[in-house]
Design a protein around this motif. Structure first.
Motif, PDB file in Angstrom:
ATOM      1  N   THR A  62       0.798  -1.250   0.017  1.00 44.20           N
ATOM      2  CA  THR A  62       0.004  -0.193  -0.219  1.00 44.20           C
ATOM      3  C   THR A  62       0.815   1.273   0.122  1.00 44.20           C
ATOM      4  O   THR A  62       0.495   2.144  -0.786  1.00 44.20           O
ATOM      5  CB  THR A  62      -1.054   0.054   1.199  1.00 44.20           C
ATOM      6  N   SER A  63       1.912   1.131   0.780  1.00 43.95           N
ATOM      7  CA  SER A  63       2.950   2.525   0.931  1.00 43.95           C
ATOM      8  C   SER A  63       3.529   2.693  -0.533  1.00 43.95           C
ATOM      9  O   SER A  63       3.462   3.749  -0.854  1.00 43.95           O
ATOM     10  CB  SER A  63       3.720   2.229   1.840  1.00 43.95           C
ATOM     11  N   SER A 112       0.858   3.826  -3.116  1.00 45.48           N
ATOM     12  CA  SER A 112       0.773   5.396  -2.969  1.00 45.48           C
ATOM     13  C   SER A 112       1.797   6.314  -3.347  1.00 45.48           C
ATOM     14  O   SER A 112       1.452   7.253  -4.040  1.00 45.48           O
ATOM     15  CB  SER A 112       0.644   5.600  -1.499  1.00 45.48           C
ATOM     16  N   THR A 134       1.583   6.318  -7.292  1.00 41.66           N
ATOM     17  CA  THR A 134       0.666   6.938  -7.703  1.00 41.66           C
ATOM     18  C   THR A 134       0.847   8.397  -7.681  1.00 41.66           C
ATOM     19  O   THR A 134       0.401   9.275  -8.568  1.00 41.66           O
ATOM     20  CB  THR A 134      -0.755   6.550  -7.198  1.00 41.66           C
ATOM     21  N   ARG A 135       1.229   8.607  -6.557  1.00 35.66           N
ATOM     22  CA  ARG A 135       1.633  10.452  -6.494  1.00 35.66           C
ATOM     23  C   ARG A 135       2.658  10.766  -7.614  1.00 35.66           C
ATOM     24  O   ARG A 135       2.648  11.770  -7.892  1.00 35.66           O
ATOM     25  CB  ARG A 135       2.529  10.605  -5.301  1.00 35.66           C
TER      26      ARG A 135
END
Lengths: 143, 121
Positions: free
Chosen positions: A27-28, A31, A34-35
């Motif tokens: 998940t980290s 993220s 995606t950023r």
């Protein structure tokens, strides 16, 4: 122990056999990717490579010993995503892994993790005795 | 012991056992172990030997999941049946191609096409 924080572009985390720890790492990383506007295919490739690398480290490196952990260090930038996966095992010879795509190996249920990592990552290196895997996804090459 | 929630849905279409996934990710090793034992139990208890596994909705798949499919393929063949796969998303289809498992499995675009390809009767 984890130094990965929400909204971070890098981290260092110790993963045991718990699926929750691996999922938190995924998940980290997702993220951060995606950023940095990595595409869907990059997210798929990196998620798969992390899964395969950590599971190989737990199963083949640490021999599923619950007292042992796998260290994962990662960093995502606009150009690339780099990962170090280090287990507490005795290492292995990557050249000795049988080719799972040969006809005689096609029906063997295991042994495809490393070839998937090599297929999806831009660079893969083994350090030390083989218990330290470095893998880099370069964005321009893949997207 | 509390029973685990099934990660698969099973139905029958004529002489074919149809299997669908409840989860979008088939990655986690514990989940794959559960999927493996559910599949083996259902296939061994099925009246028919043919099996269709539909990947509709599945977004991720690991090499451990591929291992389960190979085990299931061997089991189905041993029962003189056919295993066919369908509705595999492009990114996952690439995993089958990289590992050359697209040569081992019969893969169809849709479950309708897969069902039509099984032997009749």
């Amino acid at each position: 122990m984890s130094t990965s924080k929400a909204g971070s572009d890098s981290g260092s985390v110790m993963v045991s056999a718990s699926a929750d720890e691996l999922e938190a790492l995924q998940t980290s990383v997702a993220s951060a990717l995606t950023r940095h506007t990595y595409g869907e295919h990059a997210l798929f490739a990196i998620r798969l490579a992390i899964e395969e690398a950590v599971m190989n480290a737990i199963r083949h490196g640490n021999l599923s010993d619950p007292r042992k952990t796998v260290e994962v260090r990662w960093a995502v930038s606009a150009d690339s995503a780099a990962f170090h996966i280090i287990d507490q095992g005795e290492g292995f010879d990557p050249g000795a892994v049988p080719d799972p795509t040969l006809d005689e190996n096609l029906e063997i249920p295991s042994g495809r993790g490393l070839m998937l990592i090599r297929a999806y990552m831009s660079e893969v290196r083994h350090h030390g005795l083989g218990n330290h895997l470095e893998m880099i996804f370069r964005r321009e090459a893949a997207e | 012991m509390a029973s685990e929630t099934s990660r698969l849905r099973f139905s029958s279409q004529g002489s074919v056992l149809v299997v669908e996934f409840a989860d979008r990710d088939v990655l986690d090793e514990a989940a794959i172990r559960q999927i493996n034992s559910e599949l083996v139990r259902q296939i061994e208890g099925a009246k028919t030997a043919h099996v269709l596994i539909c990947f509709q909705g599945v977004e991720h798949l690991s090499s451990a999941a591929l291992g389960t499919l190979i085990t299931v393929n061997s089991l189905v063949k041993k029962r003189s049946g056919q295993l066919r796969l369908s509705n595999i998303k492009g990114t996952i289809l690439e995993v089958f191609r990289i590992t050359k498992l697209d040569r081992l499995f019969q893969i169809h675009d849709s479950s309708e096409q897969a069902l039509a390809a099984f032997p009749k009767g």
